[in-house]
Enzyme design. Structure first.
Site, mmCIF file in Angstrom:
data_model
loop_
_atom_site.group_PDB
_atom_site.id
_atom_site.type_symbol
_atom_site.label_atom_id
_atom_site.label_comp_id
_atom_site.label_asym_id
_atom_site.label_seq_id
_atom_site.Cartn_x
_atom_site.Cartn_y
_atom_site.Cartn_z
ATOM 1 N N GLY A 105 -2.871 -4.497 0.910
ATOM 2 C CA GLY A 105 -2.112 -3.608 1.777
ATOM 3 C C GLY A 105 -0.662 -3.563 1.334
ATOM 4 O O GLY A 105 -0.217 -4.408 0.548
ATOM 5 N N GLN B 134 8.406 -2.323 2.614
ATOM 6 C CA GLN B 134 8.343 -3.333 1.538
ATOM 7 C C GLN B 134 8.822 -2.775 0.193
ATOM 8 O O GLN B 134 9.134 -3.539 -0.713
ATOM 9 C CB GLN B 134 6.912 -3.873 1.385
ATOM 10 C CG GLN B 134 6.443 -4.693 2.583
ATOM 11 C CD GLN B 134 5.042 -5.211 2.388
ATOM 12 O OE1 GLN B 134 4.067 -4.509 2.642
ATOM 13 N NE2 GLN B 134 4.924 -6.429 1.910
ATOM 14 N N CYS C 14 1.499 -12.342 2.124
ATOM 15 C CA CYS C 14 2.341 -11.138 2.163
ATOM 16 C C CYS C 14 3.007 -10.984 0.807
ATOM 17 O O CYS C 14 3.544 -11.967 0.263
ATOM 18 C CB CYS C 14 3.398 -11.282 3.262
ATOM 19 S SG CYS C 14 4.465 -9.831 3.419
ATOM 20 N N LEU C 15 2.979 -9.762 0.274
ATOM 21 C CA LEU C 15 3.570 -9.537 -1.048
ATOM 22 C C LEU C 15 5.090 -9.701 -1.002
ATOM 23 O O LEU C 15 5.711 -9.898 -2.038
ATOM 24 C CB LEU C 15 3.173 -8.150 -1.571
ATOM 25 C CG LEU C 15 1.665 -7.974 -1.803
ATOM 26 C CD1 LEU C 15 1.352 -6.529 -2.181
ATOM 27 C CD2 LEU C 15 1.144 -8.927 -2.871
ATOM 28 N N HIS D 286 -1.373 -6.350 10.218
ATOM 29 C CA HIS D 286 -0.268 -6.928 9.430
ATOM 30 C C HIS D 286 0.651 -5.807 8.912
ATOM 31 O O HIS D 286 1.878 -5.920 8.981
ATOM 32 C CB HIS D 286 -0.882 -7.735 8.273
ATOM 33 C CG HIS D 286 0.074 -8.295 7.272
ATOM 34 N ND1 HIS D 286 0.221 -9.650 7.053
ATOM 35 C CD2 HIS D 286 0.919 -7.693 6.387
ATOM 36 C CE1 HIS D 286 1.125 -9.846 6.103
ATOM 37 N NE2 HIS D 286 1.553 -8.675 5.667
ATOM 38 N N GLU D 287 0.047 -4.728 8.425
ATOM 39 C CA GLU D 287 0.854 -3.619 7.865
ATOM 40 C C GLU D 287 1.608 -2.871 8.967
ATOM 41 O O GLU D 287 2.775 -2.504 8.776
ATOM 42 C CB GLU D 287 -0.033 -2.652 7.071
ATOM 43 C CG GLU D 287 -0.780 -3.261 5.893
ATOM 44 C CD GLU D 287 0.089 -4.088 4.968
ATOM 45 O OE1 GLU D 287 1.292 -3.816 4.847
ATOM 46 O OE2 GLU D 287 -0.433 -5.052 4.382
ATOM 47 N N HIS E 32 4.717 -4.585 9.827
ATOM 48 C CA HIS E 32 5.826 -4.317 8.896
ATOM 49 C C HIS E 32 6.659 -3.121 9.372
ATOM 50 O O HIS E 32 7.875 -3.098 9.204
ATOM 51 C CB HIS E 32 5.304 -4.018 7.489
ATOM 52 C CG HIS E 32 5.070 -5.224 6.627
ATOM 53 N ND1 HIS E 32 6.077 -6.083 6.267
ATOM 54 C CD2 HIS E 32 3.951 -5.694 6.021
ATOM 55 C CE1 HIS E 32 5.595 -7.042 5.478
ATOM 56 N NE2 HIS E 32 4.301 -6.827 5.326
HETATM 57 O O1 K1U Z 1 1.517 -6.518 3.399
HETATM 58 C C1 K1U Z 1 1.410 -7.168 2.378
HETATM 59 O O2 K1U Z 1 2.346 -7.823 1.972
HETATM 60 C C2 K1U Z 1 0.116 -7.198 1.604
HETATM 61 C C3 K1U Z 1 -0.775 -8.364 1.983
HETATM 62 C C4 K1U Z 1 -1.749 -7.885 3.041
HETATM 63 C C5 K1U Z 1 -2.498 -8.932 3.817
HETATM 64 C C6 K1U Z 1 -3.130 -9.992 3.218
HETATM 65 C C7 K1U Z 1 -3.827 -10.905 3.963
HETATM 66 C C8 K1U Z 1 -3.922 -10.764 5.304
HETATM 67 C C9 K1U Z 1 -3.274 -9.728 5.915
HETATM 68 C C10 K1U Z 1 -2.578 -8.795 5.158
HETATM 69 C C11 K1U Z 1 -1.500 -8.821 0.733
HETATM 70 O O3 K1U Z 1 -2.209 -8.084 0.144
HETATM 71 S S1 K1U Z 1 -1.234 -10.447 0.205
HETATM 72 C C12 K1U Z 1 -2.344 -10.608 -1.202
HETATM 73 C C13 K1U Z 1 -3.762 -10.780 -0.819
HETATM 74 O O4 K1U Z 1 -4.075 -11.081 0.309
HETATM 75 C C14 K1U Z 1 -4.833 -10.550 -1.819
HETATM 76 C C15 K1U Z 1 -4.554 -10.353 -3.139
HETATM 77 C C16 K1U Z 1 -5.580 -10.141 -4.044
HETATM 78 C C17 K1U Z 1 -6.874 -10.124 -3.631
HETATM 79 C C18 K1U Z 1 -7.161 -10.336 -2.311
HETATM 80 C C19 K1U Z 1 -6.147 -10.537 -1.405
HETATM 81 ZN ZN ZN Z 2 3.100 -8.186 4.296
#
Ligand code: K1U
Ligand code: ZN
Length: 174
Positions: free
Chosen positions: A45, A50, A94-95, A136-137, A140
């Site tokens: 996401g 972001q 979270c990225l 989560h998004e 944000h």
């Molecule tokens: O919003 C963001 O920063 C993105 C975030 C979204 C998220 C992850 C986990 C739970 C709720 C919301 C991410 O994508 S973090 C990376 C991640 O979870 C992932 C990366 C590669 C493969 C699978 C998952």
């Molecule tokens: Zn996030």
């Protein structure tokens, strides 16, 4: 085009994003850029704040794994219209807060209404990882990060770690 992802702490991640009136070509380009950025990260996401844009736009694709068919979604003005009483805990990342994970408890299923890239109203019920990610998004867009669900002490430790990460990255780039 890939965009750079802001790292916490950054005041742009704490602002409430503005509603989108019409989906312009510029916003469609932004949605595509955000999807490229999300897949490249990799992530499931991404929200416009972001990448430094204060508009109510999120993208997501929670179809993980080599076998699954990708399902990229871009949502303008997403809102949760109903939530399940049943709750679910997920070890969220979270990225904007790299290499940091913590358990967050949220409704297990949510019905979300949004405007798609063609300006059409859409409504769908999500559960499991999709429900966690869409909440989560949407957080944000309200300037809320998953660490805001943690204790002040944990949040402070994570924030210090991110300040150091940003300092190290700036030094390495020099
Ligand atoms: O919003 C963001 O920063 C993105 C975030 C979204 C998220 C992850 C986990 C739970 C709720 C919301 C991410 O994508 S973090 C990376 C991640 O979870 C992932 C990366 C590669 C493969 C699978 C998952
Ligand atoms: Zn996030």
């Amino acid at each position: 085009m890939k965009r750079s992802i802001l790292i916490h702490p950054d005041p742009r991640l704490k602002k409430v994003a503005a509603a989108v009136d019409d989906v312009s070509d510029e916003l469609r380009v932004l949605a595509n850029d955000m999807l490229s950025t999300m897949y490249d990260a990799p992530g499931i996401g991404l929200a416009a704040p972001q990448v430094g844009v204060g508009a109510r736009l999120i993208v997501l694709d929670c179809e993980k794994g080599d076998e699954s068919t990708p399902r990229p979604l871009a949502m303008f003005n997403p809102e949760v219209v109903s939530s399940s009483d049943e709750m679910n805990t997920y070890d969220e990342g979270c990225l904007s807060i790299p290499d940091t994970y913590a358990d967050v408890t949220r409704p297990e299923a949510v019905t979300v209404r949004w405007m798609d890239v063609n300006g059409n109203a859409v409504e769908e019920t999500f559960d499991g990882l999709w429900a966690t990610c869409v909440q989560h998004e949407i957080d944000h867009l309200e300037g809320k990060l998953f660490i805001d669900y943690l204790s002040a002490l944990k949040r402070q430790l994570i924030t210090r770690k991110m300040v150091k990460l940003k300092r190290d990255r700036a030094r390495d780039a020099f």
